[in-house]
Design a protein around this motif. Sequence first.
Motif, PDB file in Angstrom:
ATOM      1  N   LYS A   1      -8.969   7.711 -14.480  1.00  0.00           N
ATOM      2  CA  LYS A   1      -8.138   8.834 -15.340  1.00  0.00           C
ATOM      3  C   LYS A   1      -6.835   9.356 -14.755  1.00  0.00           C
ATOM      4  N   THR A   2      -7.207   9.942 -13.590  1.00  0.00           N
ATOM      5  CA  THR A   2      -5.901  10.466 -12.735  1.00  0.00           C
ATOM      6  C   THR A   2      -4.987   9.347 -12.548  1.00  0.00           C
ATOM      7  N   VAL A   3      -5.243   8.252 -12.145  1.00  0.00           N
ATOM      8  CA  VAL A   3      -4.094   7.484 -11.923  1.00  0.00           C
ATOM      9  C   VAL A   3      -3.374   7.034 -13.333  1.00  0.00           C
ATOM     10  N   ASP A   4      -4.218   6.946 -14.289  1.00  0.00           N
ATOM     11  CA  ASP A   4      -3.355   6.601 -15.471  1.00  0.00           C
ATOM     12  C   ASP A   4      -2.415   7.824 -16.028  1.00  0.00           C
ATOM     13  N   VAL A   5      -3.050   9.185 -15.663  1.00  0.00           N
ATOM     14  CA  VAL A   5      -2.118  10.190 -15.929  1.00  0.00           C
ATOM     15  C   VAL A   5      -0.621  10.110 -14.836  1.00  0.00           C
ATOM     16  N   HIS A   6      -0.913   9.796 -14.005  1.00  0.00           N
ATOM     17  CA  HIS A   6       0.219   9.597 -12.972  1.00  0.00           C
ATOM     18  C   HIS A   6       1.091   8.568 -13.499  1.00  0.00           C
ATOM     19  N   LYS A   7       0.345   7.216 -13.711  1.00  0.00           N
ATOM     20  CA  LYS A   7       1.349   6.257 -14.375  1.00  0.00           C
ATOM     21  C   LYS A   7       1.954   6.630 -15.705  1.00  0.00           C
ATOM     22  N   ASN A   8       1.367   7.259 -16.426  1.00  0.00           N
ATOM     23  CA  ASN A   8       1.943   7.684 -17.695  1.00  0.00           C
ATOM     24  C   ASN A   8       3.384   8.651 -17.522  1.00  0.00           C
ATOM     25  N   ASN A   9       2.958   9.453 -16.662  1.00  0.00           N
ATOM     26  CA  ASN A   9       4.101  10.553 -16.257  1.00  0.00           C
ATOM     27  C   ASN A   9       5.151   9.812 -15.605  1.00  0.00           C
ATOM     28  N   THR A  10       4.809   8.716 -14.573  1.00  0.00           N
ATOM     29  CA  THR A  10       6.236   7.861 -14.216  1.00  0.00           C
ATOM     30  C   THR A  10       6.962   7.378 -15.116  1.00  0.00           C
ATOM     31  N   MET A  11       5.986   6.409 -16.260  1.00  0.00           N
ATOM     32  CA  MET A  11       6.831   5.975 -17.206  1.00  0.00           C
ATOM     33  C   MET A  11       7.666   6.977 -18.109  1.00  0.00           C
ATOM     34  N   LYS A  12       7.294   7.961 -18.540  1.00  0.00           N
ATOM     35  CA  LYS A  12       7.932   8.906 -19.141  1.00  0.00           C
ATOM     36  C   LYS A  12       9.435   9.397 -18.413  1.00  0.00           C
TER      37      LYS A  12
ATOM     38  N   GLY B   1       0.777  -1.316  -0.151  1.00  0.00           N
ATOM     39  CA  GLY B   1       0.033   0.150   0.076  1.00  0.00           C
ATOM     40  C   GLY B   1       0.857   1.408   0.122  1.00  0.00           C
ATOM     41  N   LEU B   2       1.481   1.363   1.246  1.00  0.00           N
ATOM     42  CA  LEU B   2       2.519   2.578   1.210  1.00  0.00           C
ATOM     43  C   LEU B   2       3.632   2.135   2.086  1.00  0.00           C
ATOM     44  N   ASN B   3       4.702   2.164   1.343  1.00  0.00           N
ATOM     45  CA  ASN B   3       6.086   1.576   2.062  1.00  0.00           C
ATOM     46  C   ASN B   3       6.394   2.500   3.095  1.00  0.00           C
ATOM     47  N   GLY B   4       7.281   1.725   3.890  1.00  0.00           N
ATOM     48  CA  GLY B   4       7.897   2.794   5.057  1.00  0.00           C
ATOM     49  C   GLY B   4       8.720   3.899   4.711  1.00  0.00           C
ATOM     50  N   VAL B   5       9.342   3.837   3.450  1.00  0.00           N
ATOM     51  CA  VAL B   5      10.216   4.974   3.183  1.00  0.00           C
ATOM     52  C   VAL B   5       9.258   6.218   2.634  1.00  0.00           C
ATOM     53  N   GLU B   6       8.236   5.947   2.075  1.00  0.00           N
ATOM     54  CA  GLU B   6       7.422   7.071   1.551  1.00  0.00           C
ATOM     55  C   GLU B   6       6.784   7.514   2.769  1.00  0.00           C
ATOM     56  N   ALA B   7       6.469   6.561   3.603  1.00  0.00           N
ATOM     57  CA  ALA B   7       5.574   6.914   5.064  1.00  0.00           C
ATOM     58  C   ALA B   7       6.637   8.045   5.816  1.00  0.00           C
TER      59      ALA B   7
ATOM     60  N   LEU C   1       3.187   4.064  -8.341  1.00  0.00           N
ATOM     61  CA  LEU C   1       4.239   3.194  -8.768  1.00  0.00           C
ATOM     62  C   LEU C   1       4.194   1.956  -8.050  1.00  0.00           C
ATOM     63  N   GLN C   2       4.297   1.993  -6.407  1.00  0.00           N
ATOM     64  CA  GLN C   2       4.203   1.123  -5.521  1.00  0.00           C
ATOM     65  C   GLN C   2       3.129   0.113  -5.833  1.00  0.00           C
ATOM     66  N   LEU C   3       1.905   0.775  -5.894  1.00  0.00           N
ATOM     67  CA  LEU C   3       0.558  -0.217  -5.992  1.00  0.00           C
ATOM     68  C   LEU C   3       0.600  -0.803  -7.350  1.00  0.00           C
ATOM     69  N   ILE C   4       1.084  -0.129  -8.441  1.00  0.00           N
ATOM     70  CA  ILE C   4       1.387  -1.055  -9.874  1.00  0.00           C
ATOM     71  C   ILE C   4       2.342  -2.101  -9.465  1.00  0.00           C
ATOM     72  N   ALA C   5       3.134  -1.813  -8.848  1.00  0.00           N
ATOM     73  CA  ALA C   5       4.126  -3.156  -8.806  1.00  0.00           C
ATOM     74  C   ALA C   5       3.839  -4.300  -7.851  1.00  0.00           C
ATOM     75  N   GLU C   6       2.698  -3.960  -7.042  1.00  0.00           N
ATOM     76  CA  GLU C   6       1.968  -4.840  -6.144  1.00  0.00           C
ATOM     77  C   GLU C   6       0.908  -5.522  -6.911  1.00  0.00           C
TER      78      GLU C   6
ATOM     79  N   GLU D   1       2.879  10.045  -7.569  1.00  0.00           N
ATOM     80  CA  GLU D   1       3.634   8.804  -8.540  1.00  0.00           C
ATOM     81  C   GLU D   1       4.217   8.076  -7.724  1.00  0.00           C
ATOM     82  N   ILE D   2       4.994   8.174  -6.623  1.00  0.00           N
ATOM     83  CA  ILE D   2       5.696   6.803  -5.986  1.00  0.00           C
ATOM     84  C   ILE D   2       4.557   6.109  -5.508  1.00  0.00           C
ATOM     85  N   GLU D   3       3.464   6.478  -4.811  1.00  0.00           N
ATOM     86  CA  GLU D   3       2.427   5.654  -4.352  1.00  0.00           C
ATOM     87  C   GLU D   3       1.921   4.932  -5.528  1.00  0.00           C
TER      88      GLU D   3
END
Length: 216
Positions: free
Chosen positions: A182-193, A64-70, A161-166, A157-159
């Motif tokens: 739609k907002t999630v897809d925007v964050h995902k696309n921005n992260t990929m770029k 969900g939200l890793n210890g680093v980001e928390a 990314l983690q949830l995608i990886a999980e 975007e980090i959040e």
Amino acid sequence: MNPPEVIRLLLVDDHKILRDGLRSIIEQKTNLHIIGEASDGRAAIEQCNKLLPDVVITDVAMSGLNGVEATKQIHKKHPHIKIIGLSMHANKQFIQGMFKAGAYAYLLKDGDSSELITAINSVHQNKKYLSKKIDQSYLTLLNREEVIVDKELSSREIEVLQLIAEGNSSKEIAELLFLSSKTVDVHKNNTMKKLELYTIPELTKYAIRNGLTSLE
């Protein structure tokens, strides 16, 4: 002689049996008081906002939200709270990630119980602490410019990314973060770029390699 100063603690781990183990160790010391528990990163942030503990002991790799980001979010809002990272992993990505996020100590889960108490007292005195089982030269990483995650990635975007990886879909991530798909897809696309990684397996490998998740 004056009694030792009371230290108020918050325990964070997604396994209750580990929280119970920490509690049994800590409660042996009369000056250490556990004021709350949390089972994930988001709950830890909420508890810190509500309880304002002196010290937080948190698992590093949580779903969900890793210890680093928390840790990063807690440290940004409450810089006086001292955070101790607790992990099974001794690789530099996890260690550096926690210290860069604002943690004051990093311990291994197979360490001695006495070391946990030492770490709590050390961070409460504004001293950084690294598990004796880890190469102490890793502390030099604190003075380097490299970071665990690309600096251009936002916290959201980090959040994502983690949830995608999980293994979460855009719809599932949207529900977890109270966003639209739609907002999630925007964050995902921005992260990929930004990372120049364009497939889910590539993003997953990146998240694991950089300590965002261990998929434990």
